[in-house]
Design a protein around this motif. Structure first.
Motif, PDB file in Angstrom:
ATOM      1  N   ILE A  81       1.025  -2.608   0.829  1.00 54.51           N
ATOM      2  CA  ILE A  81      -0.258  -1.961   1.100  1.00 54.51           C
ATOM      3  C   ILE A  81      -0.107  -0.518   1.544  1.00 54.51           C
ATOM      4  N   MET A  82       0.827  -0.258   2.453  1.00 54.79           N
ATOM      5  CA  MET A  82       0.966   1.075   3.029  1.00 54.79           C
ATOM      6  C   MET A  82       2.411   1.279   3.458  1.00 54.79           C
ATOM      7  N   SER A  83       2.898   2.512   3.312  1.00 48.21           N
ATOM      8  CA  SER A  83       4.247   2.809   3.805  1.00 48.21           C
ATOM      9  C   SER A  83       4.300   4.222   4.362  1.00 48.21           C
ATOM     10  N   PHE A  84       5.209   4.405   5.291  1.00 52.67           N
ATOM     11  CA  PHE A  84       5.450   5.700   5.928  1.00 52.67           C
ATOM     12  C   PHE A  84       6.935   6.012   5.779  1.00 52.67           C
ATOM     13  N   THR A  85       7.244   7.236   5.430  1.00 55.15           N
ATOM     14  CA  THR A  85       8.621   7.705   5.392  1.00 55.15           C
ATOM     15  C   THR A  85       8.693   8.964   6.224  1.00 55.15           C
ATOM     16  N   GLY A  86       9.557   8.951   7.221  1.00 51.84           N
ATOM     17  CA  GLY A  86       9.684  10.092   8.117  1.00 51.84           C
ATOM     18  C   GLY A  86      10.702  11.095   7.618  1.00 51.84           C
ATOM     19  N   PRO A  87      10.844  12.171   8.353  1.00 52.45           N
ATOM     20  CA  PRO A  87      11.807  13.200   7.969  1.00 52.45           C
ATOM     21  C   PRO A  87      13.245  12.761   8.254  1.00 52.45           C
ATOM     22  N   ARG A  88      14.175  13.302   7.510  1.00 56.78           N
ATOM     23  CA  ARG A  88      15.596  13.065   7.758  1.00 56.78           C
ATOM     24  C   ARG A  88      15.901  13.569   9.161  1.00 56.78           C
ATOM     25  N   THR A  89      16.523  12.731   9.971  1.00 54.64           N
ATOM     26  CA  THR A  89      16.769  13.037  11.374  1.00 54.64           C
ATOM     27  C   THR A  89      18.259  12.952  11.675  1.00 54.64           C
ATOM     28  N   CYS A  90      18.765  13.940  12.370  1.00 51.70           N
ATOM     29  CA  CYS A  90      20.173  13.957  12.772  1.00 51.70           C
ATOM     30  C   CYS A  90      20.224  14.108  14.292  1.00 51.70           C
ATOM     31  N   GLU A  91      20.453  13.012  14.977  1.00 51.40           N
ATOM     32  CA  GLU A  91      20.558  13.013  16.427  1.00 51.40           C
ATOM     33  C   GLU A  91      21.790  12.214  16.814  1.00 51.40           C
ATOM     34  N   ALA A  92      22.129  12.270  18.064  1.00 49.57           N
ATOM     35  CA  ALA A  92      23.354  11.622  18.521  1.00 49.57           C
ATOM     36  C   ALA A  92      23.298  10.098  18.419  1.00 49.57           C
ATOM     37  N   ARG A  93      22.544   9.458  19.276  1.00 51.42           N
ATOM     38  CA  ARG A  93      22.544   7.995  19.340  1.00 51.42           C
ATOM     39  C   ARG A  93      21.180   7.369  19.129  1.00 51.42           C
ATOM     40  N   ASP A  94      20.122   8.059  19.515  1.00 49.00           N
ATOM     41  CA  ASP A  94      18.786   7.477  19.484  1.00 49.00           C
ATOM     42  C   ASP A  94      17.883   8.225  18.515  1.00 49.00           C
ATOM     43  N   PHE A  95      17.357   7.492  17.552  1.00 49.95           N
ATOM     44  CA  PHE A  95      16.447   8.041  16.553  1.00 49.95           C
ATOM     45  C   PHE A  95      15.064   7.436  16.811  1.00 49.95           C
ATOM     46  N   THR A  96      14.008   8.236  16.709  1.00 49.48           N
ATOM     47  CA  THR A  96      12.643   7.737  16.869  1.00 49.48           C
ATOM     48  C   THR A  96      11.763   8.365  15.799  1.00 49.48           C
ATOM     49  N   PHE A  97      10.895   7.547  15.213  1.00 51.45           N
ATOM     50  CA  PHE A  97       9.887   8.029  14.278  1.00 51.45           C
ATOM     51  C   PHE A  97       8.559   7.423  14.695  1.00 51.45           C
ATOM     52  N   GLY A  98       7.603   8.267  15.040  1.00 53.61           N
ATOM     53  CA  GLY A  98       6.290   7.801  15.459  1.00 53.61           C
ATOM     54  C   GLY A  98       6.078   8.058  16.931  1.00 53.61           C
ATOM     55  N   PRO A  99       4.966   7.576  17.447  1.00 51.44           N
ATOM     56  CA  PRO A  99       4.039   6.681  16.761  1.00 51.44           C
ATOM     57  C   PRO A  99       3.214   7.412  15.698  1.00 51.44           C
ATOM     58  N   GLU A 100       3.112   6.776  14.548  1.00 47.25           N
ATOM     59  CA  GLU A 100       2.338   7.291  13.427  1.00 47.25           C
ATOM     60  C   GLU A 100       0.956   6.657  13.435  1.00 47.25           C
ATOM     61  N   PRO A 101      -0.097   7.438  13.213  1.00 44.12           N
ATOM     62  CA  PRO A 101      -1.443   6.858  13.141  1.00 44.12           C
ATOM     63  C   PRO A 101      -1.596   6.027  11.871  1.00 44.12           C
ATOM     64  N   VAL A 102      -2.003   4.777  12.031  1.00 41.38           N
ATOM     65  CA  VAL A 102      -2.212   3.882  10.898  1.00 41.38           C
ATOM     66  C   VAL A 102      -3.714   3.684  10.680  1.00 41.38           C
ATOM     67  N   ASN A 103      -4.421   3.230  11.726  1.00 39.48           N
ATOM     68  CA  ASN A 103      -5.871   3.032  11.689  1.00 39.48           C
ATOM     69  C   ASN A 103      -6.336   2.307  10.434  1.00 39.48           C
ATOM     70  N   TYR A 104      -5.834   1.084  10.277  1.00 36.09           N
ATOM     71  CA  TYR A 104      -6.113   0.299   9.077  1.00 36.09           C
ATOM     72  C   TYR A 104      -6.167  -1.183   9.433  1.00 36.09           C
ATOM     73  N   SER A 105      -7.045  -1.931   8.786  1.00 34.16           N
ATOM     74  CA  SER A 105      -7.126  -3.379   8.972  1.00 34.16           C
ATOM     75  C   SER A 105      -6.406  -4.060   7.813  1.00 34.16           C
ATOM     76  N   PHE A 106      -5.440  -4.920   8.139  1.00 34.61           N
ATOM     77  CA  PHE A 106      -4.601  -5.556   7.135  1.00 34.61           C
ATOM     78  C   PHE A 106      -4.994  -7.007   6.938  1.00 34.61           C
ATOM     79  N   PRO A 107      -4.699  -7.567   5.762  1.00 35.93           N
ATOM     80  CA  PRO A 107      -4.947  -8.989   5.536  1.00 35.93           C
ATOM     81  C   PRO A 107      -4.084  -9.853   6.445  1.00 35.93           C
ATOM     82  N   ASN A 108      -4.594 -11.013   6.780  1.00 34.99           N
ATOM     83  CA  ASN A 108      -3.854 -11.972   7.571  1.00 34.99           C
ATOM     84  C   ASN A 108      -2.515 -12.263   6.894  1.00 34.99           C
ATOM     85  N   GLY A 109      -1.426 -12.229   7.654  1.00 34.90           N
ATOM     86  CA  GLY A 109      -0.106 -12.532   7.134  1.00 34.90           C
ATOM     87  C   GLY A 109       0.669 -11.339   6.610  1.00 34.90           C
ATOM     88  N   THR A 110       0.126 -10.130   6.728  1.00 32.08           N
ATOM     89  CA  THR A 110       0.843  -8.942   6.274  1.00 32.08           C
ATOM     90  C   THR A 110       2.100  -8.758   7.110  1.00 32.08           C
TER      91      THR A 110
END
Length: 130
Positions: A81-110
């Motif tokens: 239904i929906m996908s997000f791809t973040g930027p290539r990230t080069c950090e030492a040990r901890d990588f974080t992407f987001g929080p990204e705004p989704v604002n969407y209602s998904f079908p049960n079981g997604t």
């Protein structure tokens, strides 16, 4: 820049977000999280989802590893239904992407999953259901 793919979904009300892994969910906040892997081998990957019912407000993913050896690109998928791809990230040990705004209602079981290109083994996933 984020790549986003949207498709039509059926709106459903009255459900909650829950986890499918050994992670915890706080029913009061209507949020869920799930993790997989470990920092020493295939990286510890996590997905964090917030929202109410089947409606997802934000999504975030993290990667923790025990050494700084490469760069990675984060991915968060909500089924086909929906996908997000973040930027290539080069950090030492901890990588974080987001929080990204989704604002969407998904079908049960997604199924929502997060993975990183530099540690593609295993995905952190949760299932959105009532």
């Amino acid at each position: 820049m984020l790549g986003r793919i949207l498709a039509a979904v059926v709106l459903t009300a009255g459900a909650v977000l829950t986890t499918t892994s050994a992670a915890s969910a706080d029913a009061g906040l209507r949020s869920a999280s799930g993790c997989t892997g470990n920092p020493g081998s295939n990286g510890s990957k996590c997905i964090y989802i917030s929202g109410s019912g089947l409606h997802v407000t934000t999504a975030k993913t993290t990667l923790t590893k025990n050494h700084a050896d490469n760069c990675g690109t984060p991915h968060i998928d909500f089924g086909d239904i929906m996908s997000f791809t973040g930027p290539r990230t080069c950090e030492a040990r901890d990588f974080t992407f987001g929080p990204e705004p989704v604002n969407y209602s998904f079908p049960n079981g997604t199924k929502a999953c997060a993975w990183w290109s530099n540690y593609p083994e295993g995905k952190a996933c949760i299932t959105i259901h009532s």
